[in-house]
Scaffold this active site. Structure first.
Site, mmCIF file in Angstrom:
data_model
loop_
_atom_site.group_PDB
_atom_site.id
_atom_site.type_symbol
_atom_site.label_atom_id
_atom_site.label_comp_id
_atom_site.label_asym_id
_atom_site.label_seq_id
_atom_site.Cartn_x
_atom_site.Cartn_y
_atom_site.Cartn_z
ATOM 1 C CG ASP A 278 -5.324 -4.275 4.341
ATOM 2 O OD1 ASP A 278 -4.923 -4.303 5.436
ATOM 3 O OD2 ASP A 278 -6.178 -3.598 3.883
ATOM 4 C CG HIS A 279 -0.310 -4.631 8.072
ATOM 5 N ND1 HIS A 279 -0.232 -3.401 7.535
ATOM 6 C CD2 HIS A 279 -0.385 -4.666 9.286
ATOM 7 C CE1 HIS A 279 -0.601 -2.880 8.491
ATOM 8 N NE2 HIS A 279 -0.303 -3.192 9.781
ATOM 9 C CG HIS B 138 -5.193 -1.397 7.586
ATOM 10 N ND1 HIS B 138 -4.450 -2.038 6.674
ATOM 11 C CD2 HIS B 138 -4.100 -0.267 7.978
ATOM 12 C CE1 HIS B 138 -3.207 -1.629 6.385
ATOM 13 N NE2 HIS B 138 -2.905 -0.601 7.145
ATOM 14 C CG ASP C 97 -2.101 5.687 6.936
ATOM 15 O OD1 ASP C 97 -1.524 5.132 5.903
ATOM 16 O OD2 ASP C 97 -2.084 5.825 8.224
ATOM 17 C CE LYS D 194 -1.973 1.514 3.700
ATOM 18 N NZ LYS D 194 -1.172 2.558 4.780
ATOM 19 C CD GLU E 259 -1.686 3.820 14.218
ATOM 20 O OE1 GLU E 259 -0.620 3.434 14.246
ATOM 21 O OE2 GLU E 259 -2.241 4.429 13.332
HETATM 22 C C1 BG6 Z 1 -0.026 1.458 8.245
HETATM 23 C C2 BG6 Z 1 -0.479 2.979 8.186
HETATM 24 O O1 BG6 Z 1 -0.693 0.828 7.063
HETATM 25 O O2 BG6 Z 1 -0.616 0.813 9.167
HETATM 26 C C3 BG6 Z 1 0.190 3.363 9.508
HETATM 27 O O3 BG6 Z 1 0.143 3.296 7.251
HETATM 28 C C4 BG6 Z 1 -0.289 2.862 10.585
HETATM 29 O O4 BG6 Z 1 -0.124 4.941 9.525
HETATM 30 C C5 BG6 Z 1 -0.130 1.264 10.555
HETATM 31 O O5 BG6 Z 1 0.521 3.058 11.615
HETATM 32 C C6 BG6 Z 1 -0.701 0.198 11.609
HETATM 33 O O6 BG6 Z 1 -0.310 -0.856 11.667
HETATM 34 P P1 BG6 Z 1 -0.301 -1.928 12.944
HETATM 35 O O7 BG6 Z 1 -0.008 -3.072 12.325
HETATM 36 O O8 BG6 Z 1 0.827 -1.267 13.957
HETATM 37 O O9 BG6 Z 1 -1.425 -1.650 13.719
#
Ligand code: BG6
Length: 509
Positions: A193-194, A257, A252, A164, A232
């Site tokens: 999309d992790h 997500h 973002d 992404k 976050e």
């Molecule tokens: C990313 C975003 O895809 O996911 C970031 O670009 C965000 O802004 C991050 O901080 C959050 O990922 P995770 O796995 O730490 O919740």
């Protein structure tokens, strides 16, 4: 000890391949991809014979590249840095210097790949991971095709993972999809999309469809509303402000997500567990999201906000516009809350509230299903009604698990009631920590399983939804205002009002 176990019981279809990572000097490679591949080696799940080539513009030797990777892995590996595994693992990693637009660099890459294949007895499976800055995505895909690397003969495969952001709006996503589809087959394309690789996100389908008790209740008859929160505590550290200020919370995190999580919660049962069976159902949810036709209606359903200076974990932090590499006049949201309606039979009239914000009090992602209250007729007279309804909470991170809030009688001679919680924690029930999302996703891509990756139509439908909000924010003559909250608090008052209009409130995390 040979750390690369021969048996691949977890993924019998994972075959040896060469993984080429574009953007190899970046943060994602150092902090996520290499530690994930290392961990697969620790767990004996990395297929024997995997080789890794880092492709980037900065000139470096193999050794310099490996040293840099080791330095970070030592600091962040989730199970520690074991030299007995690391040393043979890092031997499989090499570095290739080239501009992303330089045809000669790809020709030399092809030579390296051929040499690896012949040493492996001619087996030439290739996985290209595009983790560079997004402006190079097109160039890399086209150069791979020009160098003939977009397909593999001899019964082998060539796959591409695209990181992404997949576009910045519908038009750019469509364009990128066209380039992708002109270079690789859709079945060989893995849009990452992790969040889909997170253990609890995967468990959502199991929870819904492997337990007979939930599905009959999973609809507008029994569910009052659903909340999805991704909070976050970090802000714009590490120079991230430069990218973030061009994207904002909606693009973002929500476009990808949060809408992916939402689609897993709201989808109909798929007819089978194939990648397309599941993705067919997910895309219907995203397509059914109600779109608002005026800026006023967007304003009534979407709150955007920036944070003012405050304290997070007792430490003073700047306001969004004072953050490093953020425009002091920025009109970009670092918080967004949306009240969504899914226009399907199952979800008619059930609001789904999603919120995401930076610099909130803590890092946490959870989904909560708020069931309708039990009729009070029985208890009203004797004890003034039932205190609150049933809530099923699915904690995506941290402390992955599931809890169910129920009402129970307080022991004693009087009829008094209180909500209690039945709690399941992954760590204690299974006695081990969940793998990182990238571990699972890399292994799936090697094994050719696209279930946890977004399909072309999902990405485009999600952008259609996001675009209509962005349009109201940035192109309408009466754009909805930007709200404000103090960093370290749970978002602006306007986001509370969004739920209050339905008689609801955000769950305390
Ligand atoms: C990313 C975003 O895809 O996911 C970031 O670009 C965000 O802004 C991050 O901080 C959050 O990922 P995770 O796995 O730490 O919740």
């Amino acid at each position: 000890m040979n750390p690369f176990r021969e048996d691949l019981s977890a993924r019998s279809s994972a075959e040896p391949c060469t993984i080429v990572i574009f953007g190899a000097t970046g943060d994602l490679t150092h902090r996520k991809l290499i530690p994930a591949l290392y961990h697969l080696a620790v767990d004996g799940e990395l297929p024997t014979g995997v080789k890794i080539i880092g492709f980037a513009r900065r000139a470096k030797s193999d050794q310099e590249f490996r040293d840099g990777l080791a330095e970070i892995n030592r600091k962040i590996s989730r199970s520690g840095h074991d030299e007995r595994v690391w040393n043979p693992f890092i031997e499989t990693v090499s570095y290739h210097t080239s501009e992303f637009t330089d045809a000669e660099g790809y020709r030399k890459l092809a030579e390296k790949l051929d040499a690896i294949d012949s040493a492996r007895g001619g087996k030439g499976n290739r996985l290209f991971y595009i983790a560079s800055a997004p402006e190079f995505f097109d160039d890399i895909l086209i150069q791979l095709k020009n160098a003939g690397l977009n397909h593999a003969g001899n019964g082998c495969w060539a796959r591409v993972i695209v990181e992404k952001p997949f576009g910045i709006d519908l038009a750019t996503a469509k364009h990128l999809n066209e380039v992708v589809n002109a270079t690789f087959h859709e079945k060989d394309t893995y849009r990452i999309d992790h969040y889909l690789g997170k253990e609890t996100a995967q468990n959502l389908m199991v929870l819904r469809f492997a337990n007979a008790i939930f599905e009959p209740l999973w609809n507008s008859k029994y569910i009052n509303h659903v909340q999805i929160t991704c909070s976050e505590n970090l802000g714009m550290e590490g120079g991230r402000g430069a990218y973030y200020d061009t994207a904002g919370a909606l693009r973002d995190m929500v476009q990808n997500h949060l809408l992916q999580l939402l689609s897993l919660v709201a989808m109909e049962p798929p007819t089978d567990l194939t990648a397309d069976g599941i993705r067919d159902e997910k895309v219907k949810v995203i397509r059914s999201l109600r779109k608002w036709d005026t800026a006023e209606k967007v304003a009534a359903n979407v709150v955007r906000a920036q944070y003012a200076a405050g304290h997070v974990d007792g430490v003073p932090v700047p306001g969004y516009r004072e953050e490093d590499r953020v425009n002091p006049q920025s009109d970009t949201e670092a918080y967004v809350a949306v009240r969504l309606l899914i226009d399907t039979w199952r979800w008619s009239g059930v609001p789904f509230y999603i919120r995401m914000g930076k610099r909130l009090p803590k890092k946490s992602t959870e989904i909560s299903i708020h069931f309708k209250d039990a009729p009070c007729v029985l208890f009203n007279a004797s004890c003034g009604g039932v205190p609150g309804g049933n809530v099923l909470v699915i904690r995506i991170q941290p402390d992955e698990g599931i809890s169910l809030r129920m009402v129970s009688k307080i022991p004693g001679n009087n009829l008094r009631m209180e909500p209690v919680k039945m709690d399941f924690h992954y760590a204690t029930s299974f006695g081990k920590t969940s793998p990182e999302a990238y571990e699972r996703l890399l292994l799936d891509a090697i094994a050719g399983d696209a279930t946890l990756f977004a399909r072309r139509d999902e990405v485009e439908e999600a952008w259609k939804f996001i675009d209509h909000i962005e349009h109201a924010w940035h192109k309408s003559p009466t754009p909805p205002p930007m709200a404000e909250f103090i960093a370290g608090t749970w978002g602006p008052k306007e986001a509370d009002d969004l739920l209050l209009q339905d008689g609801n409130q955000w769950r305390r995390l």
